[in-house]
Structures are given as structure tokens and as C-alpha cells.
Enzyme design. Structure first.
Site, PDB file in Angstrom:
ATOM      1  N   CYS A   1      14.021  10.756   6.010  1.00 32.68           N
ATOM      2  CA  CYS A   1      14.188  10.360   7.413  1.00 32.68           C
ATOM      3  C   CYS A   1      15.647  10.516   7.822  1.00 32.68           C
ATOM      4  CB  CYS A   1      13.745   8.914   7.592  1.00 32.68           C
ATOM      5  SG  CYS A   1      14.587   7.812   6.453  1.00 32.68           S
TER       6      CYS A   1
ATOM      7  N   GLU B   1      10.355   1.158  10.053  1.00 35.39           N
ATOM      8  CA  GLU B   1      11.358   2.159   9.669  1.00 35.39           C
ATOM      9  C   GLU B   1      10.700   3.516   9.884  1.00 35.39           C
ATOM     10  OE1 GLU B   1      14.408   1.575   8.858  1.00 35.39           O
ATOM     11  OE2 GLU B   1      14.394  -0.565   8.413  1.00 35.39           O
TER      12      GLU B   1
ATOM     13  N   LYS C   1       0.860  -1.182   0.000  1.00 34.56           N
ATOM     14  CA  LYS C   1       0.000   0.000   0.000  1.00 34.56           C
ATOM     15  C   LYS C   1       0.905   1.242   0.000  1.00 34.56           C
ATOM     16  CE  LYS C   1      -1.436   2.598   3.030  1.00 34.56           C
ATOM     17  NZ  LYS C   1      -1.210   3.815   2.217  1.00 34.56           N
TER      18      LYS C   1
ATOM     19  N   GLU D   1      11.012  16.366  13.702  1.00 35.70           N
ATOM     20  CA  GLU D   1      11.572  16.290  12.347  1.00 35.70           C
ATOM     21  C   GLU D   1      11.108  17.514  11.567  1.00 35.70           C
ATOM     22  OE1 GLU D   1       9.933  12.521  10.906  1.00 35.70           O
ATOM     23  OE2 GLU D   1      11.874  12.103  10.028  1.00 35.70           O
TER      24      GLU D   1
HETATM   25  P1  NAP Z   1       2.997   8.571   7.436  1.00 35.33           P
HETATM   26  O1  NAP Z   1       1.977   9.640   7.495  1.00 35.33           O
HETATM   27  O2  NAP Z   1       3.288   7.809   8.651  1.00 35.33           O
HETATM   28  O3  NAP Z   1       2.531   7.626   6.237  1.00 35.33           O
HETATM   29  C1  NAP Z   1       3.286   6.528   5.828  1.00 35.33           C
HETATM   30  C2  NAP Z   1       2.386   5.514   5.167  1.00 35.33           C
HETATM   31  O4  NAP Z   1       1.460   5.030   6.128  1.00 35.33           O
HETATM   32  C3  NAP Z   1       1.545   6.041   4.022  1.00 35.33           C
HETATM   33  O5  NAP Z   1       1.367   5.032   3.079  1.00 35.33           O
HETATM   34  C4  NAP Z   1       0.231   6.367   4.710  1.00 35.33           C
HETATM   35  O6  NAP Z   1      -0.879   6.383   3.848  1.00 35.33           O
HETATM   36  C5  NAP Z   1       0.128   5.207   5.659  1.00 35.33           C
HETATM   37  N1  NAP Z   1      -0.732   5.438   6.811  1.00 35.33           N
HETATM   38  C6  NAP Z   1      -0.941   6.579   7.488  1.00 35.33           C
HETATM   39  N2  NAP Z   1      -1.774   6.341   8.534  1.00 35.33           N
HETATM   40  C7  NAP Z   1      -2.088   5.016   8.493  1.00 35.33           C
HETATM   41  C8  NAP Z   1      -2.900   4.159   9.291  1.00 35.33           C
HETATM   42  N3  NAP Z   1      -3.540   4.608  10.357  1.00 35.33           N
HETATM   43  N4  NAP Z   1      -2.984   2.859   8.945  1.00 35.33           N
HETATM   44  C9  NAP Z   1      -2.326   2.372   7.884  1.00 35.33           C
HETATM   45  N5  NAP Z   1      -1.548   3.136   7.085  1.00 35.33           N
HETATM   46  C10 NAP Z   1      -1.422   4.443   7.392  1.00 35.33           C
HETATM   47  O7  NAP Z   1       4.409   9.124   6.954  1.00 35.33           O
HETATM   48  P2  NAP Z   1       4.754  10.008   5.703  1.00 35.33           P
HETATM   49  O8  NAP Z   1       4.386  11.411   6.001  1.00 35.33           O
HETATM   50  O9  NAP Z   1       4.200   9.392   4.454  1.00 35.33           O
HETATM   51  O10 NAP Z   1       6.326   9.830   5.633  1.00 35.33           O
HETATM   52  C11 NAP Z   1       7.194  10.620   6.328  1.00 35.33           C
HETATM   53  C12 NAP Z   1       7.700   9.888   7.563  1.00 35.33           C
HETATM   54  O11 NAP Z   1       8.310   8.670   7.165  1.00 35.33           O
HETATM   55  C13 NAP Z   1       8.776  10.656   8.287  1.00 35.33           C
HETATM   56  O12 NAP Z   1       8.578  10.564   9.664  1.00 35.33           O
HETATM   57  C14 NAP Z   1      10.054   9.946   7.872  1.00 35.33           C
HETATM   58  O13 NAP Z   1      11.117  10.092   8.784  1.00 35.33           O
HETATM   59  C15 NAP Z   1       9.592   8.537   7.776  1.00 35.33           C
HETATM   60  N6  NAP Z   1      10.471   7.739   6.929  1.00 35.33           N
HETATM   61  C16 NAP Z   1      11.269   6.804   7.531  1.00 35.33           C
HETATM   62  C17 NAP Z   1      12.154   6.073   6.767  1.00 35.33           C
HETATM   63  C18 NAP Z   1      13.038   5.053   7.408  1.00 35.33           C
HETATM   64  O14 NAP Z   1      13.573   4.208   6.676  1.00 35.33           O
HETATM   65  N7  NAP Z   1      13.223   5.056   8.704  1.00 35.33           N
HETATM   66  C19 NAP Z   1      12.226   6.276   5.386  1.00 35.33           C
HETATM   67  C20 NAP Z   1      11.393   7.241   4.799  1.00 35.33           C
HETATM   68  C21 NAP Z   1      10.514   7.960   5.602  1.00 35.33           C
HETATM   69  P3  NAP Z   1      -1.541   7.783   3.414  1.00 35.33           P
HETATM   70  O15 NAP Z   1      -0.601   8.390   2.462  1.00 35.33           O
HETATM   71  O16 NAP Z   1      -2.811   7.384   2.804  1.00 35.33           O
HETATM   72  O17 NAP Z   1      -1.702   8.597   4.667  1.00 35.33           O
END
Ligand code: NAP
Length: 486
Positions: free
Chosen positions: A293, A259, A183, A390
Site C-alpha cells: 500500500c 487501513e 481472518k 494502485e
Molecule cells: P482485499 O481484496 O480488500 O482483501 C483484504 C482482506 O479482506 C482479505 O482477507 C480478504 O479475504 C478480505 N475480504 C475481501 N472481501 C471481503 C468481504 N466482502 N468481507 C470480508 N472480508 C473480505 O485486499 P487485498 O487484495 O488482499 O490487499 C491489497 C489491498 O490492501 C491494496 O489495496 C493495499 O493498498 C491494501 N493494503 C493497505 C495497507 C494499509 O495499511 N493501508 C496495508 C497493506 C495492504 P480473501 O482473501 O478471502 O478475499
């Protein structure tokens, strides 16, 4: 929109991939994808509901026994073909990512290289899933340790690296013999859809990779995560969402990889090679418009070199070109959406209110999309919100220190522990820093650490598990130990 952009977008599937069939959502729902540089809708794709989620998991479960029994070499060869196809089509995938996510084309091209490398790396790892054979110390029995695919897996990816975050999960899962439902983020579904079509072309059997694009992420994911047939959840995204997914995974004791977010310190010691530190700072901060990240979030610079470091990065930042990522020479594209722009604006205003010095930038840019000027802040006071959160934007925030102990304490003063950067020419200091920083990854005199051959992942609230390296495939394998008589 150029003709090439329009025709490329038309080639991207706009449906869900379930059991090898491209299909609309059961209820016909759709989801608009926008170019963040213009705010305009560039494509509309199917938006899965709960019923589609169940169908995708059904497909992954049905395909699992045959895929797990497929010889590892055959699984690896499909991944290797996918690597070749992706490399041939690097320009198309790069442009697609720039269109849906906004990053400059040079960054998208770098991501295609990085993302493709997971396919090549795990095509090789597939054939090296090794066990162990031995005798117990008492001499009464022989032990066999073997590794088996964990089973149908659910993969959730973020928008900031639409291709690499997908291949970093899909490649090891398939190499291990697992089938998957992926997804992608609702703002960047196109790259995953195009990649799934490429995997079909590479020869992947139906049902092994299923794709759910949806604007109802929570509603679609909950029943999948609570389904006892699911054996693995791998998530990349924010720590808040990761924590809530862990709660959902707990009742079923579901295996998870997380992650999550970071708050990387970037420490410049007085004995650093300042040319290298400035170059590293520009990469670690401004790559992906600061939306990684691994982005350096807090610059911690020795007082004796702080003035020079600040002057030099400010000069480099003022020379950066901001614009639509498709334009030549652009280094800073738009932020992903209005919420991101509001967050960055709030964090900068808070730091300035509390006493930080704004050296350059510090404003939204009126260009139609979600642009924020690359920014340098110095003298950031303790207590500024951006030291704890962040930033996820092009804002370099700097503090100073006097002693190594102080630098280490400042670097570790965060609930996160994904990556840290340190610049020093002293081998002894470098070795001390490796031991003292609370981090999953360390860039010692380098500003970019991501590599498919290395175990990527964090400690503390930055997550659980590792992706890439020899470790990555074990996230999708379970260990079985067998005892036989001696
Ligand atoms: P996010 O809001 O947590 O969303 C990540 C994914 O989760 C998206 O596909 C999102 O779908 C989905 N999602 C959100 N709420 C959900 C729920 N309740 N149930 C199931 N799925 C859900 O994060 P983001 O804004 O896309 O990404 C940025 C974050 O990712 C930052 O904190 C960054 O540090 C972190 N990140 C970490 C790494 C690592 O390897 N550690 C790498 C890249 C990014 P929707 O788009 O539909 O909301």
C-alpha cells in the site's frame, strides 16, 4: 520443493483455531494454498463457514472478561515471549511467507523483523495505558479519565504482508485487553496459522486469539460484523472492500479501523540528492514486488533532472534479478495471482497506448508462475489509468513538473492519501511540503517509512485510524470519564 520447504510446511497447522482447539471446519470444507512462483498447491487448510465464524466469536466473547482483567504486565509478557520466539524462528517464518506469497527471502526476513517489532512495542505499551485526573475549571468537581478495552474484535488482513499486518493488529488488541478473531487472506493463511501456534506456545490463554481461514470471506464475515457482541472491526485491504465493510458496520455503530489503498506520489525536486532519490525510488517502488500500500505509484520528477533520474532507475531496473523468491539474489518474485498479472498488464498497455514511453520491461515473463518484468515508463500522459489506480506491481511510472506548486498539485491529485515521498535538500522546501501534501505519512528523503513506533495510516480514501506508535493501542481502548465532587 526442497526437503526443508516440505518439512516446514508440514509443521504449519491446517485447522481453525477456536477456543484453544484446533479443529476442522464444521462442514469439512478446505482451501488450497498455492505457491505463486509455480502455481502448485503447497498446503490445504480448513475453510471456515458461518457456523465456525459464530463459534470463533463465541470463544472471543467468553474469553474477554478474564483477559481484560489480566494484569497489563502479564499481557505484555506474553507478547514479549512471542517476540522472542518469532525472532528465534525468523528463518522459518520468512521462508513460509516466501512460499505462500512469493516475495524474495530478503523481503520476508525484513517483514519478520518489522512484524516482530509490533509484539515488542506493544508488550511495552501494555503497561503504559495511562489515564488522567484533574479538577474542572469551576472547581466544583474532579474528573477521572480512564481507558478500557473495547471488547471482542474482528481483524481482517490482506495477503501482501501476511505476518506484519497480523501482528500490527493482534499485538495492540491483546495489549489493550481485547480478545480477537482474525481472518487472514485466503491466498496466504499459513503464516497466521503458524503465528497463532506460536502465540499458544508463548502462553496465550484459550479463546483470546481465534483464527478463521476461509475461502468464503464475505459470507463468514457478515454475521460476525452484524453481531452486537462484536465491539471492533479492524481491516487492512482494498478501499472497495473497506467501504463495503463500513456499510456493514454502520447499523451497529461498530468501531472501525480501516487501513486501505494508496496511490503514493514520489516527488523529486531539482535540488534533491539524486543518489539518495534513486536508492529511495528503488525501495519505494520495488520492495514487495511493488505490492505494498506504501508503493510509490506516481513518480513526479523536476524536468531539469528527469532525464538523469530516468536513465539511472532504468539501469538499476534492468539489472534486477527476477525469479522464485527462495533463490539467492532474487529481487523480484511473482505477483500474487493471475488477476494481479492481468491488472498490471492492462495498466501498462493503457499507459503505452495513451503515449507513455516504455523504457524497459512491459511484459509477462514465461516462467510458470505469475511473473511480470520490472518496468519503467516515462512521459506518462495525464489520463493514463495507472495514475488513478494502485498499480500493485513492479512498474515505475514517471511524469515531470516545472514548479513546486505544480508538483504539489500533481501529488495531491488523487482520492487517496496514505503516504507520499519527497526528495529535496532544502529544509525550507521540506517544511512547506510537510504542510502542503494531503497524506497520512510522508517519507522526506527516505524511501521506506514503516516502523512499529510510528502511527501508520492514511487520510482521504486511504482509511481511518492509526496502527503502531503510541496511537495504535487506542484503536482498541475506549475512553471513560468519571465526575466526582470536588
Ligand atoms: P482485499 O481484496 O480488500 O482483501 C483484504 C482482506 O479482506 C482479505 O482477507 C480478504 O479475504 C478480505 N475480504 C475481501 N472481501 C471481503 C468481504 N466482502 N468481507 C470480508 N472480508 C473480505 O485486499 P487485498 O487484495 O488482499 O490487499 C491489497 C489491498 O490492501 C491494496 O489495496 C493495499 O493498498 C491494501 N493494503 C493497505 C495497507 C494499509 O495499511 N493501508 C496495508 C497493506 C495492504 P480473501 O482473501 O478471502 O478475499
Amino acid at each position: 520443493m526442497t526437503d526443508r520447504e516440505t518439512s516446514l510446511l508440514e509443521t504449519v497447522p491446517d485447522q481453525l483455531l477456536i477456543a484453544g482447539e484446533w479443529r476442522d471446519a464444521a462442514d469439512g470444507a478446505t482451501l488450497d494454498v498455492r505457491d505463486p512462483a509455480t502455481g502448485k498447491v503447497i498446503r490445504t487448510v480448513a475453510s471456515a463457514g458461518v457456523e465456525d465464524g459464530r463459534a470463533a466469536l463465541d470463544a472471543a466473547c467468553e474469553a474477554f472478561p478474564a483477559w481484560a482483567a489480566t494484569p497489563a504486565r502479564e499481557r505484555g509478557e506474553i507478547l514479549r515471549r512471542a517476540f522472542d520466539l518469532l525472532t528465534e524462528r525468523a528463518d522459518d517464518f520468512a521462508l513460509l511467507m516466501t512460499l505462500e506469497m512469493g516475495k524474495p527471502l530478503s523481503g520476508s526476513q525484513g517483514e519478520v523483523t518489522y512484524g516482530a517489532e509490533f509484539l515488542r512495542w506493544f508488550s511495552e505499551e501494555a503497561a503504559r495505558i495511562q489515564g488522567r485526573y484533574g479538577t474542572n475549571p469551576e472547581g466544583t468537581g474532579r474528573t477521572i479519565v480512564s481507558h478500557h478495552p473495547v471488547g471482542p474484535s474482528y481483524l481482517i488482513t490482506p495477503w501482501n504482508f501476511p505476518l506484519a499486518m497480523a501482528t500490527r493488529k493482534i499485538a495492540p488488541a491483546l495489549a489493550a485487553g481485547c480478545t480477537v478473531v482474525i481472518k487472514p487472506a485466503s491466498s496466504t493463511p499459513l503464516t497466521t496459522l503458524a503465528f497463532a501456534a506460536l502465540m499458544e506456545e508463548a502462553g496465550l490463554p484459550p479463546g483470546v486469539l481465534n483464527v478463521l481461514t476461509t475461502s468464503e470471506s464475505r459470507a463468514v464475515s457478515e454475521p460476525i460484523i452484524s453481531d452486537p457482541r462484536l465491539r471492533k472491526l479492524s481491516f487492512t485491504g482494498s478501499t472497495g472492500v473497506g467501504s463495503s465493510l463500513l456499510e456493514q458496520a454502520a447499523p451497529g455503530i461498530l468501531r472501525t479501523s480501516m487501513e486501505l489503498g494508496g496511490n503514493a506520489p514520489f516527488v523529486v525536486f531539482e535540488d534533491a540528492d539524486l543518489d539518495a532519490a534513486v536508492d529511495g525510488a528503488m525501495q519505494a517502488k520495488f520492495r514487495n514486488i511493488g505490492q505494498a500500500c506504501t508503493s510509490a505509484n506516481r513518480f513526479i520528477v523536476h524536468a531539469s533532472v528527469a532525464h538523469e533520474f530516468a536513465d539511472r532507475v532504468t539501469e538499476r531496473v534492468q539489472a534486477m534479478t527476477v525469479g522464485r523468491g527462495t533463490e539467492d539474489g532474487v529481487e523480484i518474485g511473482p505477483l500474487i495471482d493471475d488477476d494481479a498479472l492481468d491488472k498490471v498488464s492492462r495498466l501498462v498497455a493503457d499507459a503505452v497506448d495513451k503515449g507513455a514511453t516504455l523504457r524497459t520491461g512491459g511484459e509477462r515473463l514465461d516462467r510458470g508462475g505469475t511473473f511480470y518484468a520490472p518496468t519503467v515508463l516515462t512521459d506518462v500522459p495525464d489520463g493514463a489509468d495507472l495514475l488513478a489506480e494502485e498499480i500493485f506491481g513492479p512498474v515505475l511510472a514517471m511524469q515531470t513538473f516545472d514548479t513546486e506548486d505544480q508538483a504539489v498539485a500533481m501529488a495531491n491529485d488523487t482520492e487517496f492519501g496514505l503516504v507520499a515521498y519527497a526528495y529535496t535538500e532544502s529544509l525550507a522546501r521540506g517544511q512547506r511540503i510537510i504542510d502542503r501534501l494531503e497524506t497520512g505519512m510522508l517519507g522526506l528523503n527516505v524511501g521506506v517509512i514503516s516502523n512499529a513506533s510510528a502511527p501508520f495510516g492514511g487520510v482521504k480514501m486511504s482509511g481511518l485510524g492509526r496502527e503502531g506508535g503510541a496511537e495504535g493501542i487506542h484503536e482498541y481502548l475506549q475512553t471513560r470519564y468519571t465526575m466526582t465532587p470536588a
